[in-house]
Design an enzyme around this catalytic site. Structure first.
Site, PDB file in Angstrom:
ATOM      1  N   ASP A 136     -25.423  38.436  47.163  1.00 21.57           N
ATOM      2  CA  ASP A 136     -25.313  39.678  47.914  1.00 21.57           C
ATOM      3  C   ASP A 136     -23.998  39.623  48.684  1.00 21.57           C
ATOM      4  O   ASP A 136     -23.708  38.606  49.338  1.00 21.57           O
ATOM      5  CB  ASP A 136     -26.452  39.815  48.925  1.00 21.57           C
ATOM      6  CG  ASP A 136     -27.779  40.221  48.283  1.00 21.57           C
ATOM      7  OD1 ASP A 136     -27.856  40.283  47.042  1.00 21.57           O
ATOM      8  OD2 ASP A 136     -28.733  40.471  49.036  1.00 21.57           O
ATOM      9  N   HIS A 167     -26.322  31.937  43.487  1.00 21.66           N
ATOM     10  CA  HIS A 167     -27.066  31.744  42.248  1.00 21.66           C
ATOM     11  C   HIS A 167     -26.125  31.751  41.047  1.00 21.66           C
ATOM     12  O   HIS A 167     -24.991  32.212  41.125  1.00 21.66           O
ATOM     13  CB  HIS A 167     -28.130  32.831  42.106  1.00 21.66           C
ATOM     14  CG  HIS A 167     -29.190  32.783  43.162  1.00 21.66           C
ATOM     15  ND1 HIS A 167     -30.496  32.449  42.905  1.00 21.66           N
ATOM     16  CD2 HIS A 167     -29.139  33.025  44.503  1.00 21.66           C
ATOM     17  CE1 HIS A 167     -31.208  32.483  44.019  1.00 21.66           C
ATOM     18  NE2 HIS A 167     -30.402  32.841  45.006  1.00 21.66           N
ATOM     19  N   SER A 213     -19.644  33.188  54.447  1.00 22.13           N
ATOM     20  CA  SER A 213     -18.341  32.872  53.901  1.00 22.13           C
ATOM     21  C   SER A 213     -18.048  33.699  52.662  1.00 22.13           C
ATOM     22  O   SER A 213     -18.431  34.856  52.569  1.00 22.13           O
ATOM     23  CB  SER A 213     -18.227  31.376  53.617  1.00 22.13           C
ATOM     24  OG  SER A 213     -16.879  31.026  53.430  1.00 22.13           O
TER      25      SER A 213
END
Length: 286
Positions: A90, A147, A253
């Site tokens: 995201d 992921h 980050s």
């Protein structure tokens, strides 16, 4: 003037010291104080806790547990087509496009070296020269687990020491070579379609970068590049499937994904677009 001051201040502040102190505080079990800080953070950054596996702030014993919270199961379905790559995080697209031989575009007026980003070894960087890159910024409100975009076998992990500048849009537009000068962890994978790299870039007050196979990589930070190699064909081979978790940030980050030439085409995203884990990221070329 205010933005100029914000940038100059980052050059002056002891960023590593501040980040490690914040890391200590974020890992402390402080009861009601921890809950109060979490509630303040949720309000300040408009965090959507309805997406969290555990939506109640008092569920989390430490701020880090809250920050690395899991999403509700099934909330981010992973695109199933084997010819399509899944978005890893995201976040928000900072930049993406072609790697111009060894040069990656950061922002208007700023480029940086692919070889430097990946730790300075030309042999590691060579397969990606002339390929594709995507830089995705994870804001404080985002989900902070990373992921896999596709199936891959881990071949290398490289810790690269560096600065801890903020990686927000203002800093990205004003600090030369930002992603190739900040502390980072480089993960190299091989797939049936070519090599790809996922670079986890540290930033101010990022307390820790972790991978699922090695645990905490930083801190301790170290002063030298460290390189771990992993076997491709043994009982100890590390294989991760598309959509599987590969690492996380404790405080936010950026990731930079790199792909070999003629390996993928992006799915029409552009700078500023919101990304969601599991959506179509790119398509494999024939």
């Amino acid at each position: 003037m205010i933005n100029w001051f914000k940038i100059k201040l980052q050059y002056i502040l002891p960023k590593h010291l501040v980040s490690r102190l914040v890391g200590k505080l974020a890992s402390a079990e402080a009861g009601g104080l921890t809950t109060a800080l979490i509630k303040l953070f949720i309000k300040q950054f408009n965090v959507d806790m309805s997406e969290a596996k555990f939506p109640e702030p008092d569920h989390y014993r430490t701020f880090n547990e809250f920050f690395t919270r899991e999403l509700k199961e099934g909330l981010r379905p992973i695109c199933e087509d084997p010819n399509q790559l899944a978005m890893s995080v995201d976040g928000t697209v900072s930049q993406l496009g072609d790697i111009d031989f060894d040069t990656i575009f950061q922002a208007k007026g700023h480029n940086y070296s692919l070889t430097t980003l990946l730790g300075g070894n030309p042999d590691i960087a060579a397969p990606f020269q002339g390929g594709k890159f995507a830089t995705i910024y994870l804001s404080p409100k985002d989900y902070h687990r990373i992921h896999m975009p596709m199936d891959g076998v881990l071949t290398d992990m490289i810790y690269v020491p560096g600065e801890l500048f903020s990686v927000n849009p203002l800093t990205t537009q004003n600090v030369p070579g930002l992603f190739a000068r900040n502390e980072r962890v480089v993960c190299i994978f091989e797939s049936n379609h070519g090599k790809f790299a996922i670079v986890l870039v540290g930033a101010t007050i990022v307390a820790s970068i972790e991978t699922v196979w090695a645990g905490t990589v930083t801190p301790p930070p170290g002063q030298n590049v460290q390189h771990w190699r992993y076997p491709k064909d043994s009982e100890n081979t590390i294989t991760l499937a598309k959509g599987e978790e590969m690492g996380l940030f404790k405080l936010g980050s950026t990731i930079v994904a790199c792909f070999e030439p003629e390996m993928v085409e992006f799915n029409g995203q552009s700078s500023g677009d919101t990304t969601r884990l599991g959506e179509i990221f790119a398509t494999l070329k024939d």
